[in-house]
Enzyme design. Structure first.
Site, mmCIF file in Angstrom:
data_model
loop_
_atom_site.group_PDB
_atom_site.id
_atom_site.type_symbol
_atom_site.label_atom_id
_atom_site.label_comp_id
_atom_site.label_asym_id
_atom_site.label_seq_id
_atom_site.Cartn_x
_atom_site.Cartn_y
_atom_site.Cartn_z
ATOM 1 N N LYS A 156 -12.500 69.796 103.213
ATOM 2 C CA LYS A 156 -13.074 70.871 103.766
ATOM 3 C C LYS A 156 -12.393 72.588 103.337
ATOM 4 O O LYS A 156 -12.933 73.285 103.107
ATOM 5 C CB LYS A 156 -13.124 70.734 105.244
ATOM 6 C CG LYS A 156 -14.108 69.567 105.679
ATOM 7 C CD LYS A 156 -13.685 69.237 107.106
ATOM 8 C CE LYS A 156 -14.745 68.003 107.463
ATOM 9 N NZ LYS A 156 -14.682 67.276 108.683
ATOM 10 N N GLN A 205 -11.286 68.219 113.944
ATOM 11 C CA GLN A 205 -11.341 67.035 113.328
ATOM 12 C C GLN A 205 -11.368 65.787 114.044
ATOM 13 O O GLN A 205 -10.477 65.708 114.826
ATOM 14 C CB GLN A 205 -10.251 66.677 112.078
ATOM 15 C CG GLN A 205 -10.722 65.586 111.317
ATOM 16 C CD GLN A 205 -11.772 65.536 110.402
ATOM 17 O OE1 GLN A 205 -12.318 66.817 110.134
ATOM 18 N NE2 GLN A 205 -12.516 64.543 110.222
ATOM 19 N N ASP A 216 -19.668 72.464 113.653
ATOM 20 C CA ASP A 216 -20.020 70.897 113.628
ATOM 21 C C ASP A 216 -21.388 70.937 114.540
ATOM 22 O O ASP A 216 -21.976 69.572 114.244
ATOM 23 C CB ASP A 216 -18.933 70.089 114.434
ATOM 24 C CG ASP A 216 -18.018 69.471 113.394
ATOM 25 O OD1 ASP A 216 -18.301 69.221 112.292
ATOM 26 O OD2 ASP A 216 -16.787 69.450 113.605
HETATM 27 N N1 GUN Z 1 -14.908 62.964 111.872
HETATM 28 C C1 GUN Z 1 -15.672 62.228 111.226
HETATM 29 N N2 GUN Z 1 -16.906 63.186 110.689
HETATM 30 C C2 GUN Z 1 -16.377 64.227 111.424
HETATM 31 C C3 GUN Z 1 -17.359 65.517 111.417
HETATM 32 O O1 GUN Z 1 -18.423 65.604 110.754
HETATM 33 N N3 GUN Z 1 -16.525 66.746 111.849
HETATM 34 C C4 GUN Z 1 -15.570 66.577 112.398
HETATM 35 N N4 GUN Z 1 -15.149 67.561 113.369
HETATM 36 N N5 GUN Z 1 -14.989 65.340 112.725
HETATM 37 C C5 GUN Z 1 -15.530 64.067 112.107
#
Ligand code: GUN
Length: 284
Positions: free
Chosen positions: A53, A97, A120
């Site tokens: 990311k 995350q 998100d």
């Molecule tokens: N863990 C797995 N997928 C995601 C996501 O799209 N965003 C976040 N913050 N954590 C995740």
């Protein structure tokens, strides 16, 4: 006939180039979009996702700030960090995350993110806006899947869509987006009695269970479009989705590969949400 492959990697590159253009425009007006990514603990998969990311942000000209906290960080410390990121005008998007270590209340943490920076789309305010048809931030994975379906010109109006998996992150928002696009939507979960009977009705089948081999070719309607959200590592090290690719591709009209399908689109849509958040800071 073998299914057409839906190339998420290529579409993601196009979306990322469009984001980079929008970032250039913003920067020319004195705004550099900023994304804060918070990682708690040392889950190896999460570490990889967070690195990817951050790298995607930088490639698009978005400032990324990764904050890594120890696995035993008290919840209060994480909430304090979110307070300071909420108040920081250089940060337009905040992502924590998941999963978080067990001693931390995930719901409380997500609720502590400023909903106008929740790129998100997990905050209840954003989930509620999506539910009521006035979306602000769409969760990145379902958003990316809608882009893929759009780019493949998959008809959704009146189509039968089946979503396997009912998570807050993927399954539920996915179902809402398909519903908004005019599909008749069925959501299946781990208690669904005869999964195959449900999935075989699907013109569009989205599988997001986190378990390899959940859907096999005999569970797919000939000519269906199959979207595989899973990323599972087998004991032999191979990366596979939730769908049995070899049998599924004999039946489906189109299918997303793993890797190179949904995954790259999720990251691309995070960048879209971040640049959009920064654009909202411009004077109207
Ligand atoms: N863990 C797995 N997928 C995601 C996501 O799209 N965003 C976040 N913050 N954590 C995740």
């Amino acid at each position: 006939m073998a299914a057409r492959l839906i190339d998420g990697k290529m579409l993601a590159a196009t979306v990322r180039a469009q984001v980079a253009d929008r970032v250039r425009t913003l920067r020319a007006q004195g705004i550099t979009p900023g994304l804060a990514v918070v990682l708690v603990g040392d889950n190896p998969a999460s570490q990889v996702y967070v690195r990817n990311k951050a790298a995607a942000c930088e490639a698009a000209g978005i400032l990324s700030r990764t904050v890594s906290l120890a696995a035993d960080t008290p919840e209060g410390e994480l909430l304090d960090l979110l307070d300071s990121l909420n108040a920081d005008p250089s940060i337009h998007g905040i992502l924590v995350q998941l999963p978080l270590p067990g001693h931390i209340d995930t719901g409380r943490v997500i609720a502590a993110i400023d909903a106008t920076k929740d790129v998100d789309g997990f905050h209840v305010a954003n989930a509620g806006l999506l539910l009521t048809g006035r979306p602000r931030f769409l969760p990145c994975t379902p958003y990316g899947i809608m882009k893929m379906l759009e780019s493949e010109a998959v008809p959704l109006w009146g189509a039968e869509a089946v979503v396997v998996g009912a998570s807050n992150i993927v399954g539920k928002p996915m179902a809402l987006l398909l519903l908004a696009a005019g599909a008749t939507v069925t959501i299946c979960n781990s208690k669904t009695r005869d999964l195959g009977a449900q999935t075989r009705r699907a013109d569009v089948l989205v599988v997001a269970t986190g378990r390899s081999g959940m859907v096999t070719g005999d569970m797919i309607k000939p000519g269906a479009v199959v979207i595989d959200v899973g990323i599972n590592r087998l004991e032999n090290g191979q990366l596979v989705g939730d769908v049995d690719f070899e049998t599924a591709r004999q039946v489906a009209a189109a299918i997303t590969p793993v890797p190179g399908g949904v995954g790259p689109m999720t990251i691309a849509m995070l960048l879209v949400n971040t640049v959009e958040s920064a654009e909202r800071q411009l004077p109207a």
